[in-house]
Design a protein around this motif. Structure first.
Motif, PDB file in Angstrom:
ATOM      1  N   GLY A 273       0.814  -1.206   0.000  1.00 17.94           N
ATOM      2  CA  GLY A 273       0.000   0.000   0.000  1.00 17.94           C
ATOM      3  C   GLY A 273       0.849   1.258   0.000  1.00 17.94           C
ATOM      4  N   PRO A 274       0.278   2.345  -0.517  1.00 21.14           N
ATOM      5  CA  PRO A 274       1.003   3.624  -0.551  1.00 21.14           C
ATOM      6  C   PRO A 274       1.352   4.111   0.852  1.00 21.14           C
ATOM      7  N   LYS A 275       2.145   5.159   0.901  1.00 21.65           N
ATOM      8  CA  LYS A 275       2.574   5.774   2.157  1.00 21.65           C
ATOM      9  C   LYS A 275       1.353   6.042   3.041  1.00 21.65           C
ATOM     10  N   ASP A 276       1.485   5.691   4.301  1.00 22.56           N
ATOM     11  CA  ASP A 276       0.473   5.913   5.336  1.00 22.56           C
ATOM     12  C   ASP A 276      -0.738   4.990   5.221  1.00 22.56           C
TER      13      ASP A 276
ATOM     14  N   ILE B 225      -5.244 -12.424  -1.761  1.00 31.01           N
ATOM     15  CA  ILE B 225      -6.096 -11.259  -1.540  1.00 31.01           C
ATOM     16  C   ILE B 225      -5.427 -10.391  -0.476  1.00 31.01           C
ATOM     17  N   ALA B 226      -5.579  -9.083  -0.619  1.00 29.59           N
ATOM     18  CA  ALA B 226      -5.004  -8.137   0.334  1.00 29.59           C
ATOM     19  C   ALA B 226      -5.942  -6.944   0.473  1.00 29.59           C
ATOM     20  N   SER B 227      -6.066  -6.469   1.693  1.00 36.11           N
ATOM     21  CA  SER B 227      -6.904  -5.294   1.945  1.00 36.11           C
ATOM     22  C   SER B 227      -6.028  -4.053   2.019  1.00 36.11           C
ATOM     23  N   MET B 228      -6.672  -2.897   1.869  1.00 31.86           N
ATOM     24  CA  MET B 228      -5.959  -1.630   2.009  1.00 31.86           C
ATOM     25  C   MET B 228      -6.791  -0.717   2.906  1.00 31.86           C
ATOM     26  N   ARG B 229      -6.126  -0.148   3.917  1.00 28.90           N
ATOM     27  CA  ARG B 229      -6.798   0.747   4.869  1.00 28.90           C
ATOM     28  C   ARG B 229      -6.150   2.119   4.796  1.00 28.90           C
ATOM     29  N   SER B 230      -6.987   3.158   4.781  1.00 29.92           N
ATOM     30  CA  SER B 230      -6.515   4.538   4.685  1.00 29.92           C
ATOM     31  C   SER B 230      -5.878   4.981   6.001  1.00 29.92           C
TER      32      SER B 230
ATOM     33  N   GLN C 112       5.537   4.276  -3.799  1.00 29.03           N
ATOM     34  CA  GLN C 112       5.451   4.453  -2.351  1.00 29.03           C
ATOM     35  C   GLN C 112       5.481   3.109  -1.625  1.00 29.03           C
ATOM     36  N   SER C 113       4.821   2.113  -2.188  1.00 25.48           N
ATOM     37  CA  SER C 113       4.876   0.768  -1.601  1.00 25.48           C
ATOM     38  C   SER C 113       6.310   0.245  -1.609  1.00 25.48           C
ATOM     39  N   PHE C 114       7.018   0.481  -2.716  1.00 24.88           N
ATOM     40  CA  PHE C 114       8.401   0.015  -2.817  1.00 24.88           C
ATOM     41  C   PHE C 114       9.303   0.731  -1.816  1.00 24.88           C
ATOM     42  N   ASP C 115       9.007   1.987  -1.484  1.00 24.33           N
ATOM     43  CA  ASP C 115       9.771   2.670  -0.427  1.00 24.33           C
ATOM     44  C   ASP C 115       9.603   1.923   0.898  1.00 24.33           C
ATOM     45  N   LYS C 116       8.382   1.515   1.203  1.00 21.81           N
ATOM     46  CA  LYS C 116       8.117   0.751   2.419  1.00 21.81           C
ATOM     47  C   LYS C 116       8.775  -0.625   2.358  1.00 21.81           C
TER      48      LYS C 116
END
Length: 169
Positions: free
Chosen positions: A45-48, A65-70, A158-162
């Protein structure tokens, strides 16, 4: 995966987003971050954004499967797909689509993405140009040009930064 989903992923594979990045880790460690749910959840997921749920059935024909939370704690969406090719520490090919929590396809149009294909294809290749470094090449096939493609590209970056931070732990 049903035949409709499989053939749609093949038909939309002409427009490709390619991202290359060198990670300061072995191909084995990077592979683990993509294929072990506990590690995947720590960088996806993106930053944050976070990934509170991830399930991986790592076999050809197996689903992920993967979820994404803001950052505000809102569950945004689920994504998933089916593994098509698995060559440990070298190559991983899978479909990519919006899903429900069980991994069933949700049309991209439900997220306001009318021009977005329901199914895309992701190919990851891992190579070690020198000891302790791995070049990851991501090919995300089928996405049309435009804002959603740009947002997807930035989300990957951003995911790759993490991911880079995780594999250096």
């Amino acid at each position: 995966m049903d035949e409709k989903v499989q053939s749609q992923a093949q038909a939309t594979s002409t427009k490709v987003l390619t991202i290359e990045r060198i990670f300061n880790t072995s191909a084995e460690r990077l592979w683990q971050a993509w294929t072990e749910p506990d590690l995947f959840m720590r960088w996806w997921g993106p930053k944050d954004y976070t990934c509170p749920v991830c399930k991986i059935d790592l076999r050809v024909g197996g689903k992920y499967i993967a979820s994404m939370r803001s950052p505000e704690g809102q569950d945004m969406m689920w994504s998933g797909g089916v593994y098509r090719e698995i060559t440990p520490t070298s190559r991983l090919v899978f479909t990519d689509m919006f899903t429900d929590p069980e991994g069933n396809l949700i049309p991209a149009s439900q997220y306001g993405m009318a021009d977005w294909p329901d199914v895309l294809l992701v190919t990851l290749t891992f190579s070690e140009p020198e000891p302790g470094k791995t070049l990851l090449t991501l090919r995300h096939e089928g996405m049309p040009e435009g804002q959603n493609r740009d947002l997807t590209s930035e989300g990957w970056r951003q995911s790759f930064d993490k991911l880079a931070k995780l594999v250096q732990e």
